[in-house]
Design a protein around this motif. Structure first.
Motif, mmCIF file in Angstrom:
data_model
loop_
_atom_site.group_PDB
_atom_site.id
_atom_site.type_symbol
_atom_site.label_atom_id
_atom_site.label_comp_id
_atom_site.label_asym_id
_atom_site.label_seq_id
_atom_site.Cartn_x
_atom_site.Cartn_y
_atom_site.Cartn_z
ATOM 1 N N GLN A 279 0.831 -1.215 0.000
ATOM 2 C CA GLN A 279 0.000 0.000 0.000
ATOM 3 C C GLN A 279 0.858 1.255 0.000
ATOM 4 N N ALA A 280 1.975 1.224 0.720
ATOM 5 C CA ALA A 280 2.866 2.389 0.751
ATOM 6 C C ALA A 280 3.504 2.637 -0.607
ATOM 7 N N LEU A 281 3.738 1.566 -1.359
ATOM 8 C CA LEU A 281 4.339 1.697 -2.683
ATOM 9 C C LEU A 281 3.304 1.928 -3.777
ATOM 10 N N GLY A 282 2.023 1.899 -3.400
ATOM 11 C CA GLY A 282 0.972 2.083 -4.383
ATOM 12 C C GLY A 282 0.804 0.894 -5.306
ATOM 13 N N LEU A 283 1.118 -0.295 -4.807
ATOM 14 C CA LEU A 283 1.014 -1.512 -5.609
ATOM 15 C C LEU A 283 -0.080 -2.422 -5.047
ATOM 16 N N PRO A 284 -0.643 -3.311 -5.845
ATOM 17 C CA PRO A 284 -1.677 -4.223 -5.349
ATOM 18 C C PRO A 284 -1.088 -5.157 -4.286
ATOM 19 N N PRO A 285 -1.793 -5.368 -3.173
ATOM 20 C CA PRO A 285 -1.225 -6.188 -2.086
ATOM 21 C C PRO A 285 -1.261 -7.692 -2.341
ATOM 22 N N ALA A 286 -2.114 -8.158 -3.258
ATOM 23 C CA ALA A 286 -2.277 -9.605 -3.464
ATOM 24 C C ALA A 286 -0.961 -10.321 -3.759
ATOM 25 N N PRO A 287 -0.134 -9.853 -4.718
ATOM 26 C CA PRO A 287 1.105 -10.598 -4.990
ATOM 27 C C PRO A 287 2.065 -10.609 -3.811
ATOM 28 N N PHE A 288 2.026 -9.572 -2.988
ATOM 29 C CA PHE A 288 2.943 -9.506 -1.847
ATOM 30 C C PHE A 288 2.563 -10.523 -0.774
ATOM 31 N N VAL A 289 1.274 -10.580 -0.444
ATOM 32 C CA VAL A 289 0.865 -11.523 0.595
ATOM 33 C C VAL A 289 0.925 -12.960 0.077
ATOM 34 N N VAL A 290 0.690 -13.163 -1.221
ATOM 35 C CA VAL A 290 0.807 -14.506 -1.793
ATOM 36 C C VAL A 290 2.262 -14.967 -1.761
ATOM 37 N N CYS A 291 3.196 -14.096 -2.110
ATOM 38 C CA CYS A 291 4.614 -14.463 -2.048
ATOM 39 C C CYS A 291 5.053 -14.745 -0.611
ATOM 40 N N THR A 292 4.476 -14.014 0.339
ATOM 41 C CA THR A 292 4.760 -14.306 1.746
ATOM 42 C C THR A 292 4.324 -15.715 2.104
ATOM 43 N N ALA A 293 3.087 -16.061 1.722
ATOM 44 C CA ALA A 293 2.569 -17.397 2.023
ATOM 45 C C ALA A 293 3.366 -18.475 1.290
ATOM 46 N N LEU A 294 3.742 -18.221 0.048
ATOM 47 C CA LEU A 294 4.535 -19.184 -0.712
ATOM 48 C C LEU A 294 5.896 -19.418 -0.060
ATOM 49 N N GLY A 295 6.541 -18.343 0.362
ATOM 50 C CA GLY A 295 7.822 -18.485 1.041
ATOM 51 C C GLY A 295 7.704 -19.300 2.315
ATOM 52 N N ALA A 296 6.564 -19.150 3.013
ATOM 53 C CA ALA A 296 6.352 -19.903 4.251
ATOM 54 C C ALA A 296 6.071 -21.373 3.991
ATOM 55 N N VAL A 297 5.533 -21.696 2.815
ATOM 56 C CA VAL A 297 5.072 -23.063 2.543
ATOM 57 C C VAL A 297 6.109 -23.893 1.798
ATOM 58 N N VAL A 298 6.809 -23.304 0.840
ATOM 59 C CA VAL A 298 7.652 -24.105 -0.070
ATOM 60 C C VAL A 298 9.124 -23.723 0.000
ATOM 61 N N ALA A 299 9.623 -23.433 1.193
ATOM 62 C CA ALA A 299 11.056 -23.206 1.380
ATOM 63 C C ALA A 299 11.670 -24.479 1.946
ATOM 64 N N PHE A 300 12.638 -25.049 1.251
ATOM 65 C CA PHE A 300 13.171 -26.366 1.611
ATOM 66 C C PHE A 300 14.632 -26.286 2.045
ATOM 67 N N LEU A 301 14.953 -25.269 2.841
ATOM 68 C CA LEU A 301 16.346 -25.069 3.232
ATOM 69 C C LEU A 301 16.822 -26.098 4.246
ATOM 70 N N THR A 302 15.923 -26.560 5.117
ATOM 71 C CA THR A 302 16.292 -27.519 6.158
ATOM 72 C C THR A 302 15.186 -28.569 6.276
ATOM 73 N N PRO A 303 15.474 -29.722 6.880
ATOM 74 C CA PRO A 303 14.436 -30.739 7.046
ATOM 75 C C PRO A 303 13.408 -30.391 8.109
ATOM 76 N N ILE A 304 13.706 -29.439 8.994
ATOM 77 C CA ILE A 304 12.799 -29.149 10.097
ATOM 78 C C ILE A 304 11.676 -28.205 9.694
ATOM 79 N N GLY A 305 11.740 -27.635 8.492
ATOM 80 C CA GLY A 305 10.706 -26.707 8.070
ATOM 81 C C GLY A 305 9.417 -27.386 7.652
ATOM 82 N N HIS A 306 9.458 -28.697 7.372
ATOM 83 C CA HIS A 306 8.282 -29.431 6.900
ATOM 84 C C HIS A 306 8.196 -30.766 7.624
#
Length: 604
Positions: free
Chosen positions: A528-555
């Motif tokens: 909102q501060a950048l004047g951009l639609p929030p949907a892609p930002f919150v979706v990328c947040t959720a994607l990063g939380a769900v499909v990050a495979f850096l360690t075995p303890i994340g899933h």
């Protein structure tokens, strides 16, 4: 100098957030308890009123998650999940590459409509047997399967709580919500990319789990149990060495109790006396021999396994694994009192490579422990649907309701259709779908309630007010403002990558839902501060939380395959880091393309 009310509320919220993060990361308390403590703290400090604090329990994400658990349970009880898993095994062929190419897309599709940990647990024994029969290294198959189950949650909005929370946040800001299949194009791209990635890089996977290790995992080569020498039985007065010879090398004496006291002076040449208790480790084959031997009793069964004559002939042994996040973790077998609670007896325990208490009853359960349970099928029926355990062997506790499988598929299809077409609000569509599964007896009422993971439901309901408080106190705007000042002149794709990266790092120590609840409001405020639609930002947040495979303890699914695949921490880093980078690039690119009308090329 007194702080103004806005700064005071932000300070209070910051202290609550730091305390909550500490508890989430250290797991000193269960995640649902931590979420409720945060909720209570927000109310007691006046940051939220009662209605706001309890709004999470009636929220769309919480209702959909509970309903999906019931629907997923019905697919299991009707045999649909098992049938699909066996079909996947048959279609995998004899080569390693074909198995990966078949398993990953189909497992991802299955995870889109059921719980991904359940899919991993269902496929684990099937792939182990497939690898053993075709002389393939199981470690080359288990990690691709587990990763596919996690990536499959990006195919539908209701597959992961993080996406439901993201949708709820968007709707609270007055933005249009996400549809059931809004993220599906991203999910399809991720499934295709990850399958190709694993086919090209499978040589990086270890070859540590051949046929011998697979057998060891499924057959419990070394589990702890206790034997009681039957008075006047045929082992009485015979030396212990005779019993050792009869049972072979995979039988080891840990301790010897006589008259309730440990006797270190007794050994191979000492005679066995009636009432002696032998603390031993043995293989599964020996377990069956010991259980059927009239001269020996499994001590736990002898003490707690009294059954009526009509049931005694149906008693049997099964194997179960302690599930991730199980309520039994940290409790000793003595404290759990299985004989009273589930009318079953823990007769043996297996744990890979770790020490445990000498007495079976004093052993404190850990995630991934394999238990040998004794009881009757009627009692196993209750245990089979308890979310605290995952059964890894053919389970005869209750016959599958296979005749209702077509009906369960029809209900699932009707539920998704009603939600997609908006004939019903999504939460009502899934609630009615879960109710239909119960009414048509695809799953009974008790199983339906037990299939709901209360920890996840309460955690989601508890962290939603955290996001509301972050917005109301201005904390989200404050943090977003600081971040915006740094990246204001960056291109949108780079900003989306930053959002994904922050979530990917935080989710290694927190759940995907908690990560989204924390970072989602910041992402929306920054957009909102950048004047951009929030949907892609919150979706990328959720994607990063769900499909990050850096360690075995994340899933949690990765934790299930650690033992049978003999994986090391570095194996997940070596495979997961490049995969997470590619996932982040595709997620940011596709999000920009879908919601910001960006160019087709990632850096266009």
């Amino acid at each position: 100098m007194l702080l103004n009310p806005a700064l005071w509320s932000q300070l209070l919220f910051g202290l609550i957030l730091i305390g909550g993060l500490y508890l989430f990361i250290t797991e000193k308390l269960r995640i649902d308890v931590t979420a409720l403590l945060i909720l209570c703290a927000l109310v007691l400090t006046g940051l939220l009123n009662g209605d706001q604090a309890l709004s999470g329990f009636s929220s769309e994400p919480a209702i959909i998650v509970a309903a999906v658990f019931v629907i997923s349970g019905a697919l299991g009880t009707t045999g649909i999940s098992e049938r699909i898993g066996r079909w996947i095994e048959r279609a995998s062929g004899n080569s390693e590459s074909r198995t990966i190419a078949v398993v990953m897309p189909l497992v991802a599709l299955l995870a889109a409509f059921t719980h991904h940990v359940m899919v991993t647990a269902m496929m684990l024994p099937l792939l182990l047997r497939h690898a053993r029969n075709r002389h393939l290294p199981a470690s080359r198959l288990l990690m691709p399967m587990s990763l596919a189950a996690s990536i499959g949650t990006t195919l539908t909005l209701f597959s992961a709580p993080a996406f439901l929370l993201a949708n709820d946040m968007l709707q609270r800001t007055g933005e249009p919500g996400l549809g059931i299949f809004s993220i599906t194009p991203i999910g399809i791209a991720l499934v295709l990319m990850s399958t190709a990635y694993m086919l090209l890089t499978r040589w990086l996977l270890p070859k540590r789990s051949g046929q011998q290790i697979d057998d060891a995992y499924l057959r419990l080569d070394r589990y702890r149990t206790e034997l009681a020498v039957v008075r006047e039985g045929h082992w009485c007065t015979r030396p212990f060495s005779d019993l050792e010879k009869a049972l072979g090398q995979r039988f080891r004496l840990v301790g010897w109790l006589r008259d309730g006291k440990r006797r270190d002076d007794l050994g191979s040449n000492s005679p066995l006396l009636g009432g002696d208790i032998l603390l031993v480790e043995a293989a599964a084959d020996e377990l069956l021999s010991l259980h059927d031997d009239p001269g020996l009793d499994l001590n736990a069964i002898a003490r707690f396994g009294g059954l009526a004559d009509s049931e005694a002939g149906h008693a049997q042994l099964v194997q179960a694994v302690v599930a991730p996040g199980s309520e039994f973790i940290g409790h000793s077998i003595r404290e759990l009192d299985f004989a009273r609670r589930f009318h079953t007896v823990i007769a043996g325990l297996w744990r890979r490579g770790e020490q445990m208490a000498e007495r079976l009853s004093d052993a404190r359960l850990r995630e991934g422990d394999l238990l040998v349970l004794w009881g009757t099928p009627s009692h196993f029926a209750d245990l089979a649907t308890h979310h605290g355990f995952l059964l890894l062997v053919p389970f005869a506790g209750e016959a599958k309701r296979r005749l209702r499988a077509p009906l369960a598929l029809i209900i699932l299809g009707a539920t998704i259709l009603a939600a997609v077409t908006e004939w019903l609000p999504p939460q009502l569509a899934f609630l009615f779908g879960a109710l239909a599964m119960v009414v048509t007896r695809c799953i009974d009422v008790e199983q339906a309630y037990r299939s709901i993971d209360a920890r996840i439901f309460v955690m989601i309901a508890g962290v939603i007010p955290l996001g509301i408080a972050m917005e109301q106190t201005g904390t989200a705007a404050l943090l977003a403002g600081g971040l915006t000042h740094v990246i204001a002149h960056w291109p949108p794709l780079a900003i989306l990558l930053v959002v994904f990266t922050l979530a990917a790092l935080l989710t290694q120590v927190m759940s995907d839902a908690a990560t989204t609840a924390l970072l989602g409001p910041i992402s929306i405020a920054m957009a909102q501060a950048l004047g951009l639609p929030p949907a892609p930002f919150v979706v990328c947040t959720a994607l990063g939380a769900v499909v990050a495979f850096l360690t075995p303890i994340g899933h949690h699914g990765n934790l299930l395959i650690l033992g049978p695949g003999q994986y090391r921490f570095s194996d997940f880093m070596r495979i997961g880091l490049p995969l997470t980078v590619l996932t982040g690039l595709i997620s940011a690119w596709m999000s920009r393309w879908l919601w910001m009308h960006g160019p087709l090329l990632p850096f266009g």
